[in-house]
Design an enzyme around this catalytic site. Structure first.
Site, PDB file in Angstrom:
ATOM      1  N   ARG A  32       0.847  -1.183   0.000  1.00  0.00           N
ATOM      2  CA  ARG A  32       0.000   0.000   0.000  1.00  0.00           C
ATOM      3  C   ARG A  32       0.889   1.243   0.000  1.00  0.00           C
ATOM      4  O   ARG A  32       2.107   1.168   0.097  1.00  0.00           O
ATOM      5  CB  ARG A  32      -0.924   0.023   1.209  1.00  0.00           C
ATOM      6  CG  ARG A  32      -0.197   0.172   2.542  1.00  0.00           C
ATOM      7  CD  ARG A  32      -1.154   0.283   3.710  1.00  0.00           C
ATOM      8  NE  ARG A  32      -0.456   0.666   4.944  1.00  0.00           N
ATOM      9  CZ  ARG A  32      -1.079   0.962   6.081  1.00  0.00           C
ATOM     10  NH1 ARG A  32      -2.401   0.927   6.137  1.00  0.00           N
ATOM     11  NH2 ARG A  32      -0.388   1.308   7.151  1.00  0.00           N
ATOM     12  N   ASP A  44       6.298  -7.534   1.426  1.00  0.00           N
ATOM     13  CA  ASP A  44       5.551  -6.973   2.539  1.00  0.00           C
ATOM     14  C   ASP A  44       5.317  -8.097   3.543  1.00  0.00           C
ATOM     15  O   ASP A  44       5.650  -9.255   3.279  1.00  0.00           O
ATOM     16  CB  ASP A  44       4.204  -6.397   2.064  1.00  0.00           C
ATOM     17  CG  ASP A  44       3.761  -5.191   2.889  1.00  0.00           C
ATOM     18  OD1 ASP A  44       3.444  -5.383   4.079  1.00  0.00           O
ATOM     19  OD2 ASP A  44       3.735  -4.071   2.351  1.00  0.00           O
ATOM     20  N   ASP A  65       9.804 -10.101   5.585  1.00  0.00           N
ATOM     21  CA  ASP A  65       9.826  -9.298   6.804  1.00  0.00           C
ATOM     22  C   ASP A  65      11.218  -8.682   6.871  1.00  0.00           C
ATOM     23  O   ASP A  65      12.206  -9.385   7.078  1.00  0.00           O
ATOM     24  CB  ASP A  65       9.555 -10.183   8.018  1.00  0.00           C
ATOM     25  CG  ASP A  65       9.462  -9.391   9.324  1.00  0.00           C
ATOM     26  OD1 ASP A  65      10.018  -8.276   9.388  1.00  0.00           O
ATOM     27  OD2 ASP A  65       8.845  -9.895  10.283  1.00  0.00           O
ATOM     28  N   VAL A  66      11.313  -7.373   6.687  1.00  0.00           N
ATOM     29  CA  VAL A  66      12.617  -6.724   6.555  1.00  0.00           C
ATOM     30  C   VAL A  66      13.462  -6.846   7.815  1.00  0.00           C
ATOM     31  O   VAL A  66      14.682  -6.632   7.776  1.00  0.00           O
ATOM     32  CB  VAL A  66      12.458  -5.236   6.179  1.00  0.00           C
ATOM     33  CG1 VAL A  66      11.783  -5.094   4.821  1.00  0.00           C
ATOM     34  CG2 VAL A  66      11.699  -4.449   7.249  1.00  0.00           C
ATOM     35  N   ASN A 108      11.584   0.735   1.588  1.00  0.00           N
ATOM     36  CA  ASN A 108      10.442   1.591   1.906  1.00  0.00           C
ATOM     37  C   ASN A 108       9.701   1.163   3.172  1.00  0.00           C
ATOM     38  O   ASN A 108       9.081   1.991   3.834  1.00  0.00           O
ATOM     39  CB  ASN A 108       9.462   1.584   0.720  1.00  0.00           C
ATOM     40  CG  ASN A 108       8.125   2.197   1.081  1.00  0.00           C
ATOM     41  OD1 ASN A 108       8.000   3.413   1.243  1.00  0.00           O
ATOM     42  ND2 ASN A 108       7.104   1.355   1.223  1.00  0.00           N
ATOM     43  N   TYR A 141      10.556   7.172  15.704  1.00  0.00           N
ATOM     44  CA  TYR A 141      10.401   7.291  14.257  1.00  0.00           C
ATOM     45  C   TYR A 141      11.382   8.319  13.696  1.00  0.00           C
ATOM     46  O   TYR A 141      12.086   8.062  12.716  1.00  0.00           O
ATOM     47  CB  TYR A 141       8.961   7.692  13.926  1.00  0.00           C
ATOM     48  CG  TYR A 141       8.685   7.852  12.445  1.00  0.00           C
ATOM     49  CD1 TYR A 141       8.580   6.747  11.611  1.00  0.00           C
ATOM     50  CD2 TYR A 141       8.517   9.118  11.888  1.00  0.00           C
ATOM     51  CE1 TYR A 141       8.316   6.890  10.257  1.00  0.00           C
ATOM     52  CE2 TYR A 141       8.247   9.278  10.536  1.00  0.00           C
ATOM     53  CZ  TYR A 141       8.144   8.159   9.726  1.00  0.00           C
ATOM     54  OH  TYR A 141       7.892   8.313   8.385  1.00  0.00           O
ATOM     55  N   LYS A 157      14.574   7.561  11.139  1.00  0.00           N
ATOM     56  CA  LYS A 157      14.657   8.164   9.813  1.00  0.00           C
ATOM     57  C   LYS A 157      15.919   9.020   9.666  1.00  0.00           C
ATOM     58  O   LYS A 157      16.487   9.119   8.578  1.00  0.00           O
ATOM     59  CB  LYS A 157      13.395   8.995   9.545  1.00  0.00           C
ATOM     60  CG  LYS A 157      12.140   8.158   9.389  1.00  0.00           C
ATOM     61  CD  LYS A 157      12.237   7.180   8.226  1.00  0.00           C
ATOM     62  CE  LYS A 157      10.949   6.426   7.984  1.00  0.00           C
ATOM     63  NZ  LYS A 157      11.004   5.541   6.804  1.00  0.00           N
ATOM     64  N   THR A 213      -1.240   9.110   2.882  1.00  0.00           N
ATOM     65  CA  THR A 213      -1.194   7.650   2.920  1.00  0.00           C
ATOM     66  C   THR A 213      -1.851   7.169   4.214  1.00  0.00           C
ATOM     67  O   THR A 213      -1.989   7.932   5.181  1.00  0.00           O
ATOM     68  CB  THR A 213       0.255   7.118   2.895  1.00  0.00           C
ATOM     69  OG1 THR A 213       0.884   7.395   4.156  1.00  0.00           O
ATOM     70  CG2 THR A 213       1.062   7.750   1.777  1.00  0.00           C
TER      71      THR A 213
END
Length: 278
Positions: free
Chosen positions: A27, A48, A71-72, A98, A168, A172, A205
Site C-alpha cells: 500500500r 511486505d 519481513d525486513v 520503503n 520514528y 529516519k 497515505t
C-alpha cells in the site's frame, strides 16, 4: 501541441530490462513506486508482511510483478528473497527500502519521556535494521554486475525533531546518514552502485491516519488542517514520491549518489507561504 519525436524513433521505457525489489509495497508509497517501476519496464518484486495486500497489488500490475513475502527485520527473509530472484534467473538492479512503521499504530506513547524501551526498539528494528539489512544484501547482490541503485525512504522527520514520535524521527535520521555511508562505501569499492534517500512529508497515505487521532469522520477536517500548514496548501500524492524514485532508479541519475531529496510541499524551505499582497 506538435511532437518533436522523429517518426520511427522508438522510445525505450526508462527501466526496461531492470529488476527491482520494493519493500512495504502492499500500500501507500511502496505500492505507488512498484506500479511506476513496472509501468516503465522493470520487473518488480513486491514485498511486505501484508500478504493479501501484496498479492493483490502484484496481480493488478500483471506479468511485470511478483509478490515476495519478506519481513525486513529478518535476515533469513532477505537471504530467501535474493535466492528467489537468482532462481528466477534475474539480477537485482534496484532496491527500494520503503517498509517502515511510526510506532503510533500500536501505542500513542512515543514521546521522549513516556516511550517504552520495547516500543523504541520495535520502531528501530523495522525502520533502521530493515534498511541496514536491505542495503547489505543489495550490495552483495549487485556486486557481480558492479552497478545498481539503492533508494532509502527516509522522511522529513529524519531532518527535524518530532516530539510525539521520537523513535520514528531517530530511525529516519539514521537512515539518512546510513545512506551516505553506503554511497561512499560503494564508490570506495569501485562499484557504480548508487545510494540515495528520499524524505517525504505529509504524503496522503494510511500511515498518517493514526497520527491524526480522532474518529474516521474527523479525518477530512484534520487532513485539511494539516494542509493549511504546508506552503503549497495540500498534501503530497504517492505518485509524486514514485516519480522521484523512478528518476533515482533510472540511468538518468548515474552521477547522483549519497544525496537526499525532500518532497514536502515547501515545508523545509521555511515558514508557510505568505498571503498574496493586494
Amino acid at each position: 501541441m506538435p511532437s518533436f519525436i522523429p517518426t520511427g524513433v522508438i522510445i525505450m521505457a526508462r527501466l526496461a530490462g531492470k529488476t527491482a525489489l520494493v519493500t512495504g509495497a502492499a500500500r501507500g508509497i511502496g505500492e505507488a513506486i512498484a506500479r511506476a517501476f513496472a509501468s516503465e519496464g522493470a520487473f518488480v518484486y513486491l514485498s511486505d508482511i501484508n500478504h493479501a495486500g501484496g498479492e493483490r497489488v502484484a496481480a493488478e500490475i500483471g506479468a511485470n510483478a511478483r509478490y515476495l513475502p519478506l519481513d525486513v527485520r529478518e535476515e533469513r527473509d532477505w537471504e530467501a528473497a535474493l535466492q528467489t530472484i537468482a532462481a528466477d534467473h534475474r539480477s537485482l538492479d534496484i532496491l527500494v527500502n520503503n517498509a517502515g512503521i511510526t510506532g503510533i499504530e500500536t501505542s500513542r506513547e512515543h514521546d521522549p519521556e513516556h516511550a517504552s524501551l520495547a516500543n523504541w526498539r520495535a520502531v528501530l528494528h523495522t525502520n533502521l535494521d530493515g534498511t541496514f539489512l536491505g542495503c547489505r544484501y543489495a550490495i552483495g547482490a549487485m556486486r557481480s554486475q558492479g552497478t545498481g541503485s539503492i533508494i532509502n525512504i527516509s522522511s522529513r522527520s529524519g531532518l527535524v525533531g518530532i516530539p510525539t514520535a521520537a523513535a520514528y524521527a531517530a530511525s529516519k535520521a539514521a537512515i539518512r546518514n546510513h545512506t551516505k555511508s553506503v554511497a561512499l562505501y560503494c564508490a570506495q569499492q569501485g562499484l557504480a552502485i548508487r545510494c540515495n534517500s528520499i524524505h517525504p512529508a505529509a504524503i496522503d497515505t494510511p500511515m498518517w491516519w493514526p497520527m491524526l487521532g480522532g474518529t474516521e469522520a474527523q479525518r477530512p477536517e484534520r487532513l485539511a488542517e494539516m494542509a493549511r500548514a504546508i506552503p503549497v496548501r495540500r498534501l503530497g500524492r504517492v505518485e509524486e514520491v514514485a516519480a522521484l524514485a523512478l528518476l533515482l532508479a533510472s540511468d538518468e541519475a548515474t552521477y547522483i549518489t549519497g544525496s537526499e531529496y525532500n518532497i514536502d510541499g515547501g515545508l523545509l524551505a521555511g515558514s508557510a507561504a505568505s498571503p498574496k499582497s493586494e
